[in-house]
Design an enzyme around this catalytic site. Structure first.
Site, PDB file in Angstrom:
ATOM      1  N   LYS A 124       0.865  -1.182   0.000  1.00  0.00           N
ATOM      2  CA  LYS A 124       0.000   0.000   0.000  1.00  0.00           C
ATOM      3  C   LYS A 124       0.895   1.222   0.000  1.00  0.00           C
ATOM      4  O   LYS A 124       2.014   1.176   0.519  1.00  0.00           O
ATOM      5  CB  LYS A 124      -0.870   0.023   1.258  1.00  0.00           C
ATOM      6  CG  LYS A 124      -2.114   0.864   1.108  1.00  0.00           C
ATOM      7  CD  LYS A 124      -3.198   0.087   0.414  1.00  0.00           C
ATOM      8  CE  LYS A 124      -4.440   0.891   0.146  1.00  0.00           C
ATOM      9  NZ  LYS A 124      -5.526   0.006  -0.308  1.00  0.00           N
ATOM     10  N   ASP A 164      -7.062   4.095  -4.560  1.00  0.00           N
ATOM     11  CA  ASP A 164      -7.693   3.929  -3.249  1.00  0.00           C
ATOM     12  C   ASP A 164      -8.344   5.291  -2.952  1.00  0.00           C
ATOM     13  O   ASP A 164      -8.611   6.051  -3.893  1.00  0.00           O
ATOM     14  CB  ASP A 164      -6.661   3.521  -2.178  1.00  0.00           C
ATOM     15  CG  ASP A 164      -7.302   3.024  -0.891  1.00  0.00           C
ATOM     16  OD1 ASP A 164      -7.776   1.879  -0.863  1.00  0.00           O
ATOM     17  OD2 ASP A 164      -7.372   3.787   0.094  1.00  0.00           O
TER      18      ASP A 164
HETATM   19  P1  NDP Z   1     -12.952   7.491  -2.836  1.00  0.00           P
HETATM   20  O1  NDP Z   1     -11.923   8.516  -2.595  1.00  0.00           O
HETATM   21  O2  NDP Z   1     -13.493   7.294  -4.193  1.00  0.00           O
HETATM   22  O3  NDP Z   1     -14.201   7.749  -1.882  1.00  0.00           O
HETATM   23  C1  NDP Z   1     -14.063   7.800  -0.497  1.00  0.00           C
HETATM   24  C2  NDP Z   1     -15.395   8.204   0.121  1.00  0.00           C
HETATM   25  O4  NDP Z   1     -15.308   8.057   1.532  1.00  0.00           O
HETATM   26  C3  NDP Z   1     -15.750   9.635  -0.136  1.00  0.00           C
HETATM   27  O5  NDP Z   1     -17.149   9.768  -0.134  1.00  0.00           O
HETATM   28  C4  NDP Z   1     -15.129  10.354   1.069  1.00  0.00           C
HETATM   29  O6  NDP Z   1     -15.732  11.576   1.391  1.00  0.00           O
HETATM   30  C5  NDP Z   1     -15.379   9.338   2.157  1.00  0.00           C
HETATM   31  N1  NDP Z   1     -14.323   9.438   3.169  1.00  0.00           N
HETATM   32  C6  NDP Z   1     -12.993   9.315   2.968  1.00  0.00           C
HETATM   33  N2  NDP Z   1     -12.326   9.491   4.100  1.00  0.00           N
HETATM   34  C7  NDP Z   1     -13.242   9.756   5.033  1.00  0.00           C
HETATM   35  C8  NDP Z   1     -13.163  10.019   6.406  1.00  0.00           C
HETATM   36  N3  NDP Z   1     -11.983  10.087   7.048  1.00  0.00           N
HETATM   37  N4  NDP Z   1     -14.333  10.230   7.071  1.00  0.00           N
HETATM   38  C9  NDP Z   1     -15.518  10.177   6.429  1.00  0.00           C
HETATM   39  N5  NDP Z   1     -15.656   9.927   5.117  1.00  0.00           N
HETATM   40  C10 NDP Z   1     -14.529   9.719   4.436  1.00  0.00           C
HETATM   41  O7  NDP Z   1     -12.342   6.128  -2.259  1.00  0.00           O
HETATM   42  P2  NDP Z   1     -12.787   4.625  -2.545  1.00  0.00           P
HETATM   43  O8  NDP Z   1     -14.254   4.560  -2.765  1.00  0.00           O
HETATM   44  O9  NDP Z   1     -11.870   4.071  -3.548  1.00  0.00           O
HETATM   45  O10 NDP Z   1     -12.423   3.933  -1.155  1.00  0.00           O
HETATM   46  C11 NDP Z   1     -13.363   3.780  -0.096  1.00  0.00           C
HETATM   47  C12 NDP Z   1     -12.912   2.666   0.830  1.00  0.00           C
HETATM   48  O11 NDP Z   1     -12.843   1.438   0.075  1.00  0.00           O
HETATM   49  C13 NDP Z   1     -11.525   2.822   1.465  1.00  0.00           C
HETATM   50  O12 NDP Z   1     -11.543   2.228   2.736  1.00  0.00           O
HETATM   51  C14 NDP Z   1     -10.634   2.013   0.522  1.00  0.00           C
HETATM   52  O13 NDP Z   1      -9.462   1.572   1.179  1.00  0.00           O
HETATM   53  C15 NDP Z   1     -11.550   0.855   0.212  1.00  0.00           C
HETATM   54  N6  NDP Z   1     -11.248   0.081  -0.996  1.00  0.00           N
HETATM   55  C16 NDP Z   1     -11.105   0.678  -2.210  1.00  0.00           C
HETATM   56  C17 NDP Z   1     -10.855  -0.072  -3.329  1.00  0.00           C
HETATM   57  C18 NDP Z   1     -10.740   0.513  -4.690  1.00  0.00           C
HETATM   58  O14 NDP Z   1     -10.571  -0.252  -5.637  1.00  0.00           O
HETATM   59  N7  NDP Z   1     -10.867   1.800  -4.874  1.00  0.00           N
HETATM   60  C19 NDP Z   1     -10.677  -1.531  -3.241  1.00  0.00           C
HETATM   61  C20 NDP Z   1     -10.918  -2.078  -1.927  1.00  0.00           C
HETATM   62  C21 NDP Z   1     -11.179  -1.274  -0.861  1.00  0.00           C
HETATM   63  P3  NDP Z   1     -15.060  12.971   0.896  1.00  0.00           P
HETATM   64  O15 NDP Z   1     -15.453  13.113  -0.531  1.00  0.00           O
HETATM   65  O16 NDP Z   1     -15.678  13.998   1.791  1.00  0.00           O
HETATM   66  O17 NDP Z   1     -13.579  12.839   1.109  1.00  0.00           O
HETATM   67  O1  2IT Z   2      -7.751  -1.876  -0.915  1.00  0.00           O
HETATM   68  C1  2IT Z   2      -7.676  -2.340  -2.066  1.00  0.00           C
HETATM   69  O2  2IT Z   2      -7.809  -3.542  -2.299  1.00  0.00           O
HETATM   70  C2  2IT Z   2      -7.457  -1.398  -3.174  1.00  0.00           C
HETATM   71  N1  2IT Z   2      -7.405  -0.201  -2.944  1.00  0.00           N
HETATM   72  C3  2IT Z   2      -7.261  -1.910  -4.566  1.00  0.00           C
HETATM   73  C4  2IT Z   2      -5.848  -2.388  -4.782  1.00  0.00           C
HETATM   74  C5  2IT Z   2      -5.502  -2.752  -6.202  1.00  0.00           C
HETATM   75  O3  2IT Z   2      -4.315  -3.044  -6.407  1.00  0.00           O
HETATM   76  O4  2IT Z   2      -6.365  -2.778  -7.072  1.00  0.00           O
END
Ligand code: NDP
Ligand code: 2IT
Length: 444
Positions: A124, A164
């Protein structure tokens, strides 16, 4: 190995890293018995080699904002384990990023990637840079400066970053562009790339879709399905959007979404048209979720999370520790039957205990959100064979992988009373594969 002793030693060696202890503690407690059935593990101190990352790269990122001011941020890449494949995992840009958060994420990623059945190690990275309020050019200059430092440590067979929080297709594009310029090679070193330059179809959708495919499998064990169920979703980013899309496709009703300022509650449900509005609002205009409430005249609660609302299912898709013990008790009291985590470690340790003691369906993110990195793995395969697969093919494989992960959790997690402990199931299944690979490769 005694889980609590190992944890105490790690706390002493690496002070001030609460999220890392939380993730490691959960895994060690659930694998302890299985680990101790293999004396050869202890003879090679496998547990410390598994908990401490292989390598941490840390650097200063210097960039210039639109006003001409020179700014600095911290950049990191935690290469946790390459026992079963090249280091693989996302990059997070958020003001809260620090070594503890990235260490927990890299640790979790190692087990998650093992569960996918694809050959990927765990990593990460990220920065305390916040894209919020930055212009597109500022984001581009930041991404370029970040990769100017990172590029020597990554590569298609070394370490393959992706998105992420705060890093989506736009940021991956900027980082890939700079990486390509520095290396003078076009390789599959990043995943989540644009579809015109090597990105896989369904990668944007994969984490959210996979989360709901996993939810379907959990519900099936109790003769239930998504149709007609009311759902609380947190977040409004990549994972939340495609979790909502799949719930809608399967006939569920999405009542809430949120961002870091607050949540909206729409009693009529967020339908296709309203979800399109959220996607445009968040992905193009980069606005706030409150604007949804203004447009559709529904409830908006500032500075709050949606867990006090009544529904059948909760799908946390924002960030770590966004459901605490009290919120978990409220969800259970309100009749929630399933919690499937789209985010990484969104439930505190206390919240997890509440769900498990209530015997509801609860799956930790390392299993239920593995769809994103799975399709990243499929993107790597497509890049290697210089072909691209159809959306149907990728989606079909994603579905199959999520069903397989569910089956692994059931295999290792079924308790004597029939309850499926998905935490234990996911941790033991993920751990055993990494442990066997480490044993076979000697003491390195
Ligand atoms: P994005 O940046 O697209 O979206 C994040 C969302 O969560 C936004 O709505 C954001 O609000 C909110 N958010 C972020 N930080 C906080 C916080 N500290 N408190 C409250 N709300 C918060 O990220 P992703 O959708 O990609 O990721 C979301 C989660 O999923 C994370 O935990 C990530 O690790 C996990 N994840 C992501 C993957 C991927 O492929 N993208 C894969 C697997 C897991 P705001 O707009 O106000 O910042
Ligand atoms: O938390 C996760 O699994 C991710 N943010 C995606 C990682 C990836 O390599 O696609």
């Amino acid at each position: 190995m005694k889980a609590e002793e190992v944890l105490a030693q790690l706390k002493e060696r690496f002070p001030g890293e609460p999220e890392y202890y939380q993730a490691v503690g959960e895994v060690l407690r659930t694998i302890e018995d299985e680990y101790n059935r293999h004396p050869e593990f202890e003879e090679t101190n496998l547990v410390e080699r598994l908990c401490i990352p292989d390598r941490i790269v840390q650097f200063r990122v210097t960039w210039t904002d639109d006003a001409g001011r020179v700014r600095t941020n911290m950049g990191y890449r935690i290469q946790h384990s390459n026992a079963i494949g090249p280091y693989k995992g996302g990059i997070r840009f958020h003001a809260s990023v620090n070594p503890s958060i990235l260490k927990f994420l890299a640790f979790e990623q190692t087990f998650k990637n093992s569960l996918t059945t694809l050959p990927m190690g765990g990593a990460k990275g990220g920065s305390d840079f916040s894209p919020r309020g930055k212009s597109k050019n500022e984001v581009m200059r930041f991404c370029q400066a970040f990769v100017t430092e990172l590029w020597r440590n990554i590569g298609p067979d070394t370490d393959v970053p992706a998105g992420d929080i705060g890093v989506g297709g736009r940021e991956v594009g900027f980082m890939f562009g700079m990486y390509k310029k520095l290396t003078r090679e076009f390789t599959g070193t990043f995943t989540g790339k644009g579809r015109d330059f090597g990105g896989s179809l369904i990668r944007p959708e994969a984490t959210g879709y996979g989360n709901v495919y996993f939810l379907q499998e959990m519900l099936k064990t109790r003769g239930e399905d998504v149709k007609g169920k009311s759902v609380l979703i947190s977040g409004a980013g990549n994972v939340a959007q495609y979790t909502a899309e799949k719930v809608l496709q399967l006939g569920g009703k999405v009542l809430t979404m949120s961002d870091s300022d607050g949540y909206i509650y729409d009693p009529d449900g967020i339908d296709r048209e309203k979800l399109d509005y959220i996607m445009e609002l968040k992905n193009d205009y980069r606005g706030r979720i409150k604007e949804y409430a203004d447009k559709y005249g529904c409830k908006y609660v500032a500075k709050a999370r949606p867990w006090g609302e009544k529904a059948d299912i909760a799908l946390p898709c924002a960030t770590q520790n966004e459901i605490n013990g009290d919120e978990a008790r409220t969800l259970v009291a309100n009749g929630v039957i399933a919690v499937s985590e789209g985010a990484n470690m969104p439930s505190t340790a206390e919240a997890v205990s509440v769900f498990q003691e209530a015997r509801i369906l609860y799956c930790p993110g390392k299993a239920s959100n593995a769809g994103g990195v799975s399709v990243s793995g499929l993107e790597m395969s497509q890049n290697s064979e210089r072909l691209s697969w159809s959306a149907e093919e990728v989606d079909h494989r994603l579905h199959e992988i999520m069903c397989n992960i569910h089956a692994s959790c059931v295999k290792y997690g079924r308790q004597p009373d029939g309850y499926i402990d998905y935490v234990k199931g996911a941790n033991i299944a993920g751990f055993m594969k990494v442990a066997r690979a480490m044993m076979a490769q000697g003491i390195v």
